[in-house]
Design a protein around this motif. Structure first.
Motif, PDB file in Angstrom:
ATOM      1  N   LEU A  64       5.022  10.540  56.613  1.00 27.72           N
ATOM      2  CA  LEU A  64       4.917  11.127  57.868  1.00 27.72           C
ATOM      3  C   LEU A  64       4.128  12.313  57.798  1.00 27.72           C
ATOM      4  CD1 LEU A  64       8.862  10.512  58.650  1.00 27.72           C
ATOM      5  CD2 LEU A  64       6.807   8.838  59.442  1.00 27.72           C
ATOM      6  N   HIS A  65       3.304  12.390  56.925  1.00 29.94           N
ATOM      7  CA  HIS A  65       2.228  14.200  57.644  1.00 29.94           C
ATOM      8  C   HIS A  65       1.607  14.129  58.825  1.00 29.94           C
ATOM      9  CE1 HIS A  65      -1.270  15.886  56.607  1.00 29.94           C
ATOM     10  NE2 HIS A  65      -1.121  16.568  55.619  1.00 29.94           N
ATOM     11  N   ASP A  66       0.987  13.174  59.842  1.00 26.16           N
ATOM     12  CA  ASP A  66       0.695  13.172  60.482  1.00 26.16           C
ATOM     13  C   ASP A  66       1.743  13.581  61.401  1.00 26.16           C
ATOM     14  OD1 ASP A  66      -1.696  12.706  59.076  1.00 26.16           O
ATOM     15  OD2 ASP A  66      -2.170  10.655  59.900  1.00 26.16           O
ATOM     16  N   PHE A  67       2.816  13.035  61.425  1.00 28.18           N
ATOM     17  CA  PHE A  67       3.868  13.422  62.932  1.00 28.18           C
ATOM     18  C   PHE A  67       4.262  14.731  62.251  1.00 28.18           C
ATOM     19  CE2 PHE A  67       8.435  13.475  63.088  1.00 28.18           C
ATOM     20  CZ  PHE A  67       8.055  13.869  64.944  1.00 28.18           C
ATOM     21  N   PHE A  68       4.280  14.791  61.010  1.00 27.35           N
ATOM     22  CA  PHE A  68       5.253  16.478  61.287  1.00 27.35           C
ATOM     23  C   PHE A  68       4.305  17.619  61.135  1.00 27.35           C
ATOM     24  CE2 PHE A  68       8.617  14.345  58.984  1.00 27.35           C
ATOM     25  CZ  PHE A  68       9.422  14.765  59.738  1.00 27.35           C
ATOM     26  N   VAL A  69       2.906  17.335  60.833  1.00 22.59           N
ATOM     27  CA  VAL A  69       1.783  18.881  60.882  1.00 22.59           C
ATOM     28  C   VAL A  69       1.114  18.440  61.950  1.00 22.59           C
ATOM     29  CG1 VAL A  69      -0.519  19.316  59.616  1.00 22.59           C
ATOM     30  CG2 VAL A  69       1.759  18.433  58.433  1.00 22.59           C
ATOM     31  N   SER A 118       3.407  23.646  58.992  1.00 21.38           N
ATOM     32  CA  SER A 118       2.742  24.276  58.140  1.00 21.38           C
ATOM     33  C   SER A 118       2.298  23.396  56.551  1.00 21.38           C
ATOM     34  CB  SER A 118       2.688  25.725  57.876  1.00 21.38           C
ATOM     35  OG  SER A 118       3.086  26.392  58.831  1.00 21.38           O
ATOM     36  N   LYS A 119       1.140  23.287  56.149  1.00 23.86           N
ATOM     37  CA  LYS A 119       0.916  22.507  55.415  1.00 23.86           C
ATOM     38  C   LYS A 119       1.579  23.373  54.232  1.00 23.86           C
ATOM     39  CE  LYS A 119      -2.911  20.115  56.734  1.00 23.86           C
ATOM     40  NZ  LYS A 119      -4.998  19.648  56.548  1.00 23.86           N
ATOM     41  N   GLU A 120       1.089  24.054  54.498  1.00 21.82           N
ATOM     42  CA  GLU A 120       2.050  25.430  53.065  1.00 21.82           C
ATOM     43  C   GLU A 120       2.366  26.728  53.250  1.00 21.82           C
ATOM     44  OE1 GLU A 120      -1.548  26.448  50.260  1.00 21.82           O
ATOM     45  OE2 GLU A 120      -2.273  24.195  50.221  1.00 21.82           O
ATOM     46  N   PRO A 121       3.617  26.744  52.321  1.00 18.82           N
ATOM     47  CA  PRO A 121       3.703  28.418  52.447  1.00 18.82           C
ATOM     48  C   PRO A 121       3.081  29.159  52.982  1.00 18.82           C
ATOM     49  CG  PRO A 121       5.701  27.364  51.076  1.00 18.82           C
ATOM     50  CD  PRO A 121       4.462  26.282  51.659  1.00 18.82           C
ATOM     51  N   SER A 122       3.295  30.219  54.104  1.00 15.88           N
ATOM     52  CA  SER A 122       2.388  31.418  54.288  1.00 15.88           C
ATOM     53  C   SER A 122       2.947  32.390  53.023  1.00 15.88           C
ATOM     54  CB  SER A 122       2.723  32.211  55.233  1.00 15.88           C
ATOM     55  OG  SER A 122       4.215  32.673  55.821  1.00 15.88           O
ATOM     56  N   PHE A 123       1.913  33.345  53.134  1.00 20.98           N
ATOM     57  CA  PHE A 123       2.711  34.223  51.942  1.00 20.98           C
ATOM     58  C   PHE A 123       3.768  35.216  52.121  1.00 20.98           C
ATOM     59  CE2 PHE A 123       1.167  37.382  54.934  1.00 20.98           C
ATOM     60  CZ  PHE A 123       1.360  39.049  54.091  1.00 20.98           C
ATOM     61  N   SER A 124       4.006  35.547  53.325  1.00 20.80           N
ATOM     62  CA  SER A 124       5.615  35.877  53.544  1.00 20.80           C
ATOM     63  C   SER A 124       6.395  34.992  53.667  1.00 20.80           C
ATOM     64  CB  SER A 124       5.375  36.256  55.636  1.00 20.80           C
ATOM     65  OG  SER A 124       4.816  35.455  56.693  1.00 20.80           O
ATOM     66  N   SER A 125       6.171  33.416  53.906  1.00 21.10           N
ATOM     67  CA  SER A 125       7.543  32.761  52.725  1.00 21.10           C
ATOM     68  C   SER A 125       7.500  32.516  51.632  1.00 21.10           C
ATOM     69  CB  SER A 125       6.512  31.195  53.387  1.00 21.10           C
ATOM     70  OG  SER A 125       6.404  31.547  55.533  1.00 21.10           O
ATOM     71  N   TYR A 126       6.483  33.242  51.152  1.00 22.29           N
ATOM     72  CA  TYR A 126       6.870  32.514  49.403  1.00 22.29           C
ATOM     73  C   TYR A 126       7.893  34.398  49.230  1.00 22.29           C
ATOM     74  CZ  TYR A 126       3.822  29.697  48.047  1.00 22.29           C
ATOM     75  OH  TYR A 126       3.743  28.324  47.802  1.00 22.29           O
TER      76      TYR A 126
END
Length: 1443
Positions: free
Chosen positions: A816-821, A827-835
């Motif tokens: 379900l990549h296309d559905f969620f993204v 987001s495809k990857e966590p942002s630096f602030s998310s990390y």
């Protein structure tokens, strides 16, 4: 002629002599008659056998008699005669079975000689008075009359003697039969003896002359026996019963008497008379007949019928006797009634239940089971007929018929069960207003039983009977007797009702009437639940609420019904009629359940409706309008169904509220496929498809349901579902977006809508806990796999925190990549602030040692983002600010603590130098970051990229914040070293300009201040100590060295070689980091100068081999004029002396060395010998070319061994000032045991145990770097003889990897005075080393079955090993390869870095010695060389420089 006649008469007279003549002539035993005429002889002989048996033989004939005699006292008649004797002889016949049979021919009377016959069947012998004619007895003679009176007694007494004969002892009855056959009957005897039969019979009647059955010794008179009986009679009248009531006994079955004799003797004959006498006697005694039982009575009636109507026939006289017996029976109270009493027809009419007679008898429906009904009817109990039946007998109907015939013959009237219902029960019910409880139960039970029999009359009248019962029948309930027309009556649990009303409510305003279980205990239908249910259902009893059809006029129609008919309302007139279905009980029940929120009751109600819907309620969901105007009929939803659908009473599987049926889903595959277990299903699950359709459950998921379901799911914490089900749910939403994108998107984004499990790793179909997160809180993929590590190592319970540990979706919903993204904005990857948030969350749940690698993965991600530009300057500033805050303790340390860069935690730095860490690890103010056990590639990434990130975000790097502070002892003349540096600076400038133009430009922009300010200081002894100036931290250790660059001052000693000097000088250009390539470049040029090469030769080498062009003319050439002037004036900059260091020695006074110091470059620089030869060889030989080694240790190839610079990156630590003379540096080598000329070990060890012969495949050379592929593999003479090596190394023992030490002693070593070292060919040495590494790599890769990595395959890494071997358990072994082409060379160099590493790793470190030849190679392995040297297996040699 007359004479002949007389002769014949005489002959005839003698021929008539009978053998019986000898019976009474006691002295005469034989009579012989001789006929002289025909010469014949006839003899008769008598034989007395005893017991009264006499046999007389005449010729071939024999005759037998039983003779009984008796002596009489004659004085009673004649005094002159004392005794006379009378006798009787009974003619017998011997039978084959050994018995005697009677010969019943008429016998004469004897007066010693035979007289005439009188009709008697036996012979009488007496001393009769005879007339002169001797033709008969004188009848007038008193004597004769007296003698006649004595014969009856003799006859009676002779019976016992006859029965005592031996042949009759076991069967006396047979003897009686034979003997009684001689009894003369009246009228059979004539003459003088005619009265003898009467006299004998009278005597027999008074004597015990007969035997009873079953007792051979019991003699009774004839009046006490019953003759003509059979087995039925014997079973019907036991001996005791017959004796007690009639005083009789059964005549022995072996005694057979003629009827005339039996009557003459007065023997009772078995027949109807006896039966009547017996029943009369039984009824005459209280309870005597009742005690006999109905089975006995039925047998008696059957026997009476058989004896009366079959035996007697139609004879008029016998019919008269029968009539008398029938009249007597009418008076006897022997008829059993259904109330349990016995009565006679004299007391009134008695009825016989005809149904049982005609159809056979079922004991369960006998009238005896209805005592109250039977008492009202005076019915013959059906049990009487039941008692007559014989199980599995085909005679049952005959027996019943016989009994019925007797009853009818005495006047019992016939009555059917149907007549009882029609004539008695139904009228009685209509008139009853209460009364006897048992009687009303009997009435209803009788009707139920009869209707089950298939009565032909009931087939016609059944409906009318049921109708009357519905209106008039009284049914016993838990609230008394109720008529179905007056109150709803229901089945109870005992009647297999599926409904337990107590599970709903206990306080219903209307009483819930349930049928009393008394009916199930009724004898006529005991435990026949199914039959009772069928009967009660017909008269209106139901399991659950009663739904009745009602006719409604227009005024009675509800608004709900009228709304359904809105389109046809104009057709509705006041004459229209609606046939509707209603249930008052259901309305009340729904109201109570809904208002009280009784969920358990609601669940049970749905369960009950599900069970009963198809059979009872489905036909009641539709009503019909009958429009009077046109006669049309219109269906509508009945009031019964509206009451169910329009009340909130349904229980949902998702909450505690009650719902309308239309708001809930039916638990079916279509819904469960999308919503799984977590849909608002109606509870319990409905199985009736008709109920699902009628009640309006949802059976399909629509887009309108998405928002409601999500809202419901969000309210649950934790939410449980399977990943497979949630994947189908999101796939359904994705598919529906094609038609309702905007609507679905709005509802999907209105709140947390993405389900993420608390823990991953479960199977797709496992139901797991999780939470719903917004699209901004989740990510599709975490390239660092940090979240996976957090989840696997976390000790916290994510369920308690209600937060998933892993918020990536790629492993949860891979398709379900296309559905969620694309659709949901994930987001495809966590942002630096998310990390940052991830690390902060991790630090609160996991120990630093567990999370160290996870933190490193995040740093790797940031490092890549920083390099690629994804991480902006603002992001870097934010990271720096966060890490500087006290609350952001996200950095793991070696002490297993979480820290930040806040000053309160002291100095937090990354250690890139293990030696430095050891020097500062005991200081409380210093803490080191810990990234876990990193793999080799991770170590490389840490050194190359992560270190850049840490510099950028402000994490100190230990090697960069630690400075070296020079500590020296004494000063010397600096002119030589300064001139050397001054000579090398132009070459350094050229190299930097060509190889590092960006760095050159940077220095140029600064005005070459570092070059201009460079100073050279030469000291006697040089040490340094590590200092962290920013934090005022100083190491207690000081380390001896030969060169040291501190700020812009280059400290050195006179003994330091050029390579070490150039390595330290290179720090000036590369931010205090040594550059090996630059040092090698300068060192090669210096070596050429020392060896006598001309300047033109050096220039040729620089331009063509090193590819370093000349400086443009516009560039100013670097020089050290200031340094030289400083050295000439003997001015030294300030630095720490030895006395300034703890435990140091007093500093020697500064002095200048005496003697002539050499200048630089050498005076013979351009005319050095051999330059042309060196030029011809392409300047490929150099004395020492070092390679990078983990930042400090330097490795190079020369000759055939890899060697380190004497000034290794691993200095020797010391706490004192050693005294060092003016001696050149020595080197260390390892000496191997002797080899023979073929490269084999001499007596030291078995070569098969220590070495392996390997063929060299030319194709393998493709693995070598391009610059090493060309060139001959042949050895020069000098290589083969000398081995060409200088520097120092170690000697190792040969052994297999993983094998124990080979056993050999020091005798295996050659005794020599000197190891000769020639000048190496650097290019040839490099190729030899690489080829040796290739051979070792191929060997370990093919034979060990482990993962082998060639660390120097592409370029020199500087590591103290060449191959890294990893087994399945993750353990490593380190292989250092030493290669040579000389079979005579039994030693190799080993650097101090390699020797120190070998000591640290122990058994995990091996040296692979490779001896190369033209076509193959021999590999010898030495494990743990340090230990081998300690055990004397190898020798460690220090090689002194040439004098």
């Amino acid at each position: 002629m007359s004479k002949g006649v007389d002769m014949n008469n005489i002959v005839s007279m003698f021929s008539d002599l009978h053998p019986s003549l000898l019976l009474f002539l006691h002295r005469l035993k034989c009579i012989v008659f001789r006929n002289m005429l025909n010469c014949t002889l006839t003899a008769m002989r008598k034989e007395i056998l005893g017991n009264g048996i006499i046999k007389v033989s005449c010729a071939d004939d024999k005759m037998t008699w039983f003779v009984e005699s008796k002596k009489l006292d004659a004085k009673v008649v004649y005094r002159d005669v004392r005794v006379t004797e009378i006798a009787m002889a009974f003619t017998l016949q011997e039978l084959e079975n050994g018995f005697y049979g009677a010969v019943l021919d008429q016998q004469p009377v004897f007066a010693f000689l035979p007289l005439r016959t009188y009709g008697l069947k036996f012979i009488l012998q007496g001393d009769f008075v005879l007339p002169s004619s001797r033709e008969e007895v004188d009848g007038d003679s008193p004597w004769n009359q007296w003698l006649l009176s004595q014969f009856p007694g003799l006859f009676i007494g002779a019976e016992r003697s006859f029965c005592a004969l031996p042949c009759f002892r076991e069967n006396p009855g047979k003897a009686v039969t034979v003997y009684m056959s001689f009894v003369p009957l009246i009228g059979e005897v004539n003459g003088f003896f005619s009265c003898l039969p009467r006299m004998i019979i009278s005597g027999l009647r008074m004597s015990n002359c007969l035997l009873l059955e079953g007792n051979k010794n019991q003699w009774v008179p004839p009046c006490k026996v019953l003759r003509g009986w059979n087995e039925h009679a014997h079973n019907l009248f036991p001996d005791d019963l017959l004796h007690d009531h009639l005083g009789l006994g059964f005549l022995d079955r072996d005694i057979v008497l003629s009827d005339s004799l039996a009557r003459a003797l007065g023997i009772e004959e078995y027949g109807p008379k006896v039966l009547v006498q017996m029943i009369s006697s039984l009824c005459g005694k209280e309870n005597c007949l009742k005690s006999m039982g109905l089975h006995w009575l039925s047998s008696w009636l059957n026997e009476f019928c058989m004896m009366s109507f079959h035996s007697l026939g139609q004879d008029s006289v016998k019919s008269g006797i029968e009539a008398d017996l029938i009249d007597n029976l009418r008076k006897i109270p022997f008829i059993p009634l259904s109330d349990g009493t016995f009565s006679s027809l004299e007391k009134g009419t008695i009825w016989l239940h005809f149904d049982v007679i005609s159809a056979g008898f079922d004991g369960g429906s006998g009238l005896e089971a209805f005592p109250c009904l039977s008492a009202k009817l005076r019915l013959v109990t059906p049990a009487l007929l039941s008692a007559s039946s014989v199980p599995n007998s085909c005679m049952d109907m005959t027996l019943v018929g016989n009994i019925t015939r007797v009853l009818h013959s005495i006047g019992v009237q016939q009555l059917t069960a149907h007549d009882i219902i029609k004539v008695h029960i139904l009228p009685a019910m209509a008139e009853m207003m209460g009364g006897d409880k048992d009687l009303m139960i009997d009435y209803l039970c009788f009707v139920m039983v009869h209707l089950q029999t298939g009565c032909p009359s009931c087939l016609v009248e059944r409906d009318s009977i049921i109708s009357e019962l519905q209106s008039n029948a009284f049914i016993l309930t838990n609230h008394g007797f109720k008529r179905p027309i007056e109150a709803s009556v229901h089945f109870s649990y005992e009647f297999d009702s599926p409904v337990n009303i107590n599970k709903f409510v206990n306080d219903m305003e209307t009483k819930w009437h349930e049928v009393d279980n008394t009916y199930l205990n009724h004898p006529a239908a005991k435990s026949q639940v199914r039959k009772w249910r069928e009967f009660f259902q017909e008269i209106g009893v139901t399991d659950f609420v009663q739904v009745i059809q009602v006719d409604k006029s227009f005024a009675d129609m509800s608004d709900t019904i009228l709304e359904q008919m809105l389109s046809d309302r104009k057709l509705i007139s006041h004459g229209s009629v609606a046939k509707d279905w209603e249930s008052r009980e259901l309305v009340e029940l729904l109201s109570l359940l809904s208002t009280s929120s009784n969920q358990e009751g609601c669940k049970y109600l749905l369960e009950v409706l599900d069970k009963l819907w198809d059979d009872y309620f489905c036909e009641k969901v539709t009503g019909y309008f009958n429009f009077k105007s046109d006669g049309d009929i219109k269906p509508f939803k009945s009031s019964f169904l509206c009451n169910i659908c329009d009340v909130q009473w349904m229980v949902s599987s998702m909450d505690d509220k009650l719902h309308y049926p239309r708001d809930l889903f039916h638990d079916c595959d279509a819904v469960r496929y999308i919503l799984g277990d977590s849909a608002p299903y109606a509870v319990p699950k409905v199985r009736s498809g008709k109920l699902v359709k009628d009640i309006g459950f949802k059976t399909l998921v629509t887009t309108d349901d998405i928002h409601k379901v999500l809202k419901l799911w969000r309210s649950q914490a934790p939410f449980k579902a399977s990943i497979a089900q949630m994947s189908r749910f999101y796939s359904f939403i994705w598919n529906e977006m094609s038609t309702s994108r905007q609507k679905i998107a709005a509802e999907f984004y209105s709140g947390p809508s993405i389900f993420v499990p608390y823990k991953s790793g479960s199977r797709l179909d496992d139901v797991i806990s999780g939470a719903f997160l917004c699209s901004k809180e989740v990510y599709w993929h975490d390239p660092t796999s940090c979240m996976n590590q957090i989840e696997s190592q976390s000790n916290c319970d994510s369920v308690q925190n209600h937060r998933p540990l892993n918020r990536t979706l790629c492993n949860v919903y891979p398709g379900l990549h296309d559905f969620f993204v694309n659709e949901c904005g994930v987001s495809k990857e966590p942002s630096f602030s998310s990390y940052l948030d991830i690390l902060l969350e991790l630090s609160t749940a996991v120990l630093p040692s567990q999370a160290a690698n996870a933190v490193f993965q995040v740093f790797m991600k940031w490092a890549d983002d920083l390099k690629s530009g994804v991480l902006s300057s603002e992001d870097v500033i934010q990271i720096k600010e966060c890490l500087s805050k006290l609350e952001y303790k996200v950095l793991p340390t070696l002490l297993d603590k979480w820290v930040s860069l806040h000053p309160s935690f002291g100095l937090v730095c990354w250690c890139d130098d293990e030696q430095l860490r050891k020097r500062f690890k005991h200081l409380d103010a210093v803490d080191f970051l810990y990234f876990g056990n990193l793999k080799n590639e991770e170590q490389e990434f840490l050194q190359s990229k992560v270190s850049v990130l840490m510099r950028t975000i402000g994490i100190p790097i230990l090697s960069e914040i630690v400075t070296r502070e020079a500590v020296y002892d004494g000063q010397s003349d600096s002119i030589f070293k300064a001139s050397l540096v001054n000579w090398a600076l132009p070459f350094m400038q050229r190299y930097l300009y060509c190889v590092h133009p960006d760095k050159y430009l940077q220095l140029k922009q600064s005005g070459f201040d570092n070059i201009n300010n460079l100073q050279i200081v030469v000291v006697d002894k040089l040490y340094y100590r590590n200092v962290i100036k920013r934090f005022g931290i100083i190491s207690n250790k000081r380390i001896k060295c030969s060169c040291l660059l501190q700020d812009n001052i280059l400290y050195t000693t006179l003994e330091s070689d050029s390579h070490a000097l150039f390595m330290e000088l290179s720090r000036l250009l590369f931010d205090r980091t040594p550059d090996l390539h630059l040092a090698n470049f300068l060192h090669m040029i210096t070596t050429m100068a020392q060896s006598g090469s001309t300047e033109e030769q050096a220039e040729f080498f620089i331009l063509n081999s090193q590819k370093v062009a000349k400086l443009p003319d516009k560039e100013s050439v670097w020089s050290l004029s200031s340094t030289l002037s400083l050295a000439e004036n003997n001015e030294f900059p300030e630095a720490s002396s030895a006395s300034d260091v703890p435990n140091g020695q007093p500093t020697k006074k500064s002095r200048r060395k005496s003697g002539n110091l050499p200048s630089w470059p050498p005076v013979d620089w351009k005319t050095a010998p051999g330059f042309s030869n060196e030029l011809a060889n392409g300047f490929n030989k150099t004395q020492s070319i070092a390679q990078p080694s983990n930042g400090s240790g330097k490795k190079r190839y020369d000759g055939s061994e890899g060697v380190d610079s004497p000034n290794s990156g691993f200095p020797l630590e010391t706490n004192a000032n050693p005294s060092i003379g003016n001696h050149s540096a020595a080197s260390t080598v390892v000496v191997l045991p002797d080899f023979d000329m073929d490269g084999q070990l001499s007596n030291a060890c078995d070569p098969t145990e220590s070495s392996v012969k390997i063929s060299i495949d030319p194709a393998d050379l493709s693995l070598l770097p391009d610059d090493l592929k060309n060139g001959s593999l042949e050895l020069s003479n000098r290589d083969q003889h000398n081995g060409g090596l200088n520097s120092f190394g170690s000697k190792l023992i040969p052994t297999h990897l993983g094998q124990p030490y080979s056993e050999f002693n020091s005798s295996g070593f050659s005794q020599r005075d000197q190891l000769l070292i020639g000048t190496p060919n650097s290019a040839q040495a490099l190729r030899t080393g690489k080829l040796g590494e290739l051979v070792a790599f191929k060997h370990f890769s093919c034979n060990l079955g482990k993962t082998v990595k060639w660390v120097n395959k592409d370029n020199e890494t500087g590591l103290p090993y060449d191959l890294l071997v990893e087994d399945e358990g993750g353990c490593f072994e380190y292989i250092e390869v030493k290669a040579t082409r000389s079979a005579r060379k039994d030693w190799f160099n080993i650097s101090t870095r390699e020797w120190q590493f070998a000591a640290e790793k122990g058994e995990a470190f091996c040296i692979a010695h490779v001896l190369l030849s033209e076509t193959n190679a021999r590999l010898t392995i030495y494990r743990n060389p340090v230990k081998l040297c300690q055990h004397g297996k190898l020798q460690l040699v220090v090689l002194m420089p040439r004098q």
